[in-house]
Motif scaffolding. Structure first.
Motif: not given
Length: 104
Positions: A19-34
């Protein structure tokens, strides 16, 4: 099709999945990390789940990453789940883009 988008809230035992948990905004800046987190998790034998119930905003770039992850999982015969929460930002983004959730 092995992938599923659930608008249910998490709560069931998820010990059989990574399980990968994410919080806060998910935007283009975080796309590569996700994308990298999803790729890394999918290298194992367990199903992968993204818990996005605490995500506050989502842009189209993230939805593209998630659709690619669904497609890759399906092609590999693996299960990939997204838990969005019925009133969450990801669920709203999917609705705005006309992507209906699948429940299984």
């Amino acid at each position: 099709m092995n992938s599923v988008v659930s608008l249910d809230r998490p709560g069931r035992d998820r010990s059989d999945a990574i399980v990968i948990e994410k919080s806060g905004p998910l935007d283009l800046r975080g796309a590569a990390e996700l994308r990298e987190a999803l790729l890394s998790a999918s290298r194992g034998w367990k199903p992968v789940a993204l818990d996005a119930t605490a995500v506050t905003s989502v842009d189209a770039g993230i939805v593209q990453v998630l659709l690619a992850a669904c497609r890759s999982a399906d092609e590999a015969g693996r299960r990939f789940s997204i838990i969005a929460g019925p009133d969450g930002a990801l669920a709203e983004a999917l609705r705005r883009l006309g992507i209906a959730p699948v429940h299984r």
